[in-house]
Motif scaffolding. Sequence first.
Motif, PDB file in Angstrom:
ATOM      1  N   HIS A 100       7.308  62.297 -30.290  1.00  0.00           N
ATOM      2  CA  HIS A 100       7.467  61.497 -29.070  1.00  0.00           C
ATOM      3  C   HIS A 100       8.321  60.243 -29.234  1.00  0.00           C
ATOM      4  CE1 HIS A 100       3.797  63.840 -28.218  1.00  0.00           C
ATOM      5  NE2 HIS A 100       4.256  63.817 -26.986  1.00  0.00           N
ATOM      6  N   ARG A 128       4.626  57.932 -23.918  1.00  0.00           N
ATOM      7  CA  ARG A 128       4.971  58.598 -22.647  1.00  0.00           C
ATOM      8  C   ARG A 128       6.206  58.014 -21.975  1.00  0.00           C
ATOM      9  NH1 ARG A 128      -0.180  61.249 -19.759  1.00  0.00           N
ATOM     10  NH2 ARG A 128      -0.915  62.304 -21.633  1.00  0.00           N
ATOM     11  N   ALA A 162      -2.105  58.504 -23.472  1.00  0.00           N
ATOM     12  CA  ALA A 162      -1.461  58.917 -24.721  1.00  0.00           C
ATOM     13  C   ALA A 162      -2.427  58.762 -25.897  1.00  0.00           C
ATOM     14  CB  ALA A 162      -0.197  58.098 -24.956  1.00  0.00           C
TER      15      ALA A 162
END
Length: 200
Positions: A100, A128, A162
């Motif tokens: 990520h 995110r 998250a």
Amino acid sequence: MRSRRPNAGLVDEEQEYLQTPEPVPVPERFWSFETDGPFERCLVCHRSFRDEPVPYLIEKAYERDEVVLELAVCAICQTEMMREFSEASLKLMQHFIGEHVDVEAQMRQFSEQFAGDVEPWVSKCLIRRSPVDPKAGYRVAARCVGEVLDTRFPPNAISVAALEDMMKILSPQTKGFLNDFTEKYFGVPTGNDVPTILPV
Ligand SMILES: [Zn+2]
């Protein structure tokens, strides 16, 4: 001789990137809510952050704009704590973060764009990439040394959503350790306010 100069051969932009930035005092956002001043000691070993130049991690968890958990842990204790994480959990977490976050790009961007205000860096979820929702909750983290921000590590925020994703991948051993840790130091069972103790 030109070639003996450190960093000789780097283009100007890279030279600038490698210059030591101006020291930035620990931002108020990362002060202790409890004392309304900078954290002074390691939660675990009580080492003084003023007397010893050991880097330390600050984490603060927010719910509805209120601080619900805060801690400052020195790098030595942080390393010790991460030893308690199971190998599987560490690998999965590293993989999760690597999937990520482009850590190097994040560090470069921070070194190029940071102008003293940490808010732009702690208002978006690192994982995110969307703005954090104060109602839902989030946690912020920064690394400091003595009385200044360690600008090699960008301060960041992670949303509760998250964090929940991250917690799902942890082994029972690691979850047990984090539970014990929060119970020992905060007297509360682990919720989503759990410290992540990770240098991200
Ligand atoms: Zn410590």
